[in-house]
Design an enzyme around this catalytic site. Sequence first.
Site, short mmCIF file in Angstrom:
data_model
loop_
_atom_site.label_atom_id
_atom_site.label_comp_id
_atom_site.label_asym_id
_atom_site.label_seq_id
_atom_site.Cartn_x
_atom_site.Cartn_y
_atom_site.Cartn_z
N ALA A 13 0.86 -1.17 0.00
CA ALA A 13 0.00 0.00 0.00
C ALA A 13 0.90 1.23 0.00
CB ALA A 13 -0.90 0.00 1.22
N ASP A 14 0.74 2.10 -0.98
CA ASP A 14 1.54 3.32 -1.06
C ASP A 14 0.86 4.43 -0.26
OD1 ASP A 14 3.36 2.10 -2.69
OD2 ASP A 14 2.69 3.07 -4.54
N GLY A 40 3.90 -1.32 -4.76
CA GLY A 40 4.79 -2.47 -4.58
C GLY A 40 5.39 -2.85 -5.92
N ASP A 244 8.88 0.43 -12.57
CA ASP A 244 8.07 -0.78 -12.59
C ASP A 244 7.22 -0.85 -13.86
OD1 ASP A 244 9.12 -1.16 -10.04
OD2 ASP A 244 7.40 -0.16 -9.10
#
Length: 297
Positions: A13-14, A40, A244
């Site tokens: 969780a950001d 993530g 990412d």
Amino acid sequence: MTVEVVVIGSANADVVVRVERRPGPGETVLGSDTVLAAGGKGANAAVAAALQEARVALLGALGDDQHGELLRDSMSRAGVGLDLVRTTNRPTGAAYITVTPDGENTIVVSPGANAAVDVEQVEAARRTIADAKVLLASLEVPLPAVERAVALAEEAGTRAVLNLSPVAKLSSQTLAALDPLVVNEHEAQWLMDGETDLNKLLELGPKSAVVTLGSKGALVIESSGTSEVSSPEVTAVDTTGAGDAFVGALVTQLAAGDDLAAAARRAARVAAVSVTRPGAQASYPTRGEVDSVRGMV
């Protein structure tokens, strides 16, 4: 359904706060309201790949909590397979992110459930890894699990790609199995003990390497030579998760049969679109969106 890409990595969780500048030691600065988002490195790359129309599954771990629900929902909506994700009694991992007006960020990660990913879980996914075209690994989960996944991929003839983030020393066997090793400039120099000649990355053992250079694009290093991949010029809003997005798009194109340079060119365009939007997974474009942006095709 057989998946084309298996991603072993984290799901976090950001927790994001925008600040005018980063605080110095012992200093407090005021920031924006907190934004909670799905992130993530593993989950991000899997979502990016799914939005680029790869059939992808995440091998990871989540807690039985609200943050875990947030991540499951985000990945499911994108089309990521979750059969290889285990639920643990540890809290879902979290990343605490500050973003400055230029779009740059700093991140502190609390691993939580990600630390529960182990060799036994990887062994249970042996057949899925063997049936995939590409395995993508990053290092926000325990290194023994990552190295075992890479070994299983090599045994099965599945292409193994590893994003060396956060940096860690890899065994010579793992390095030799990678095609490519993906690093940024800082990670490359750390891995090579300060050496600045990026062309020497292959001397460490990988079959190929990709060095991401942010807004400057990427460097593709192969035994046949080195090529530069440019990135489209965009105005960055938030660079969180751009790396990412790059690797998720890269492995999608490799699974589709592109050569490494062509895959990197596409990945640079996907990453460029992502930095024009806030957040990580929420910023990732679909394949159609990338194709429709002028200068991105």
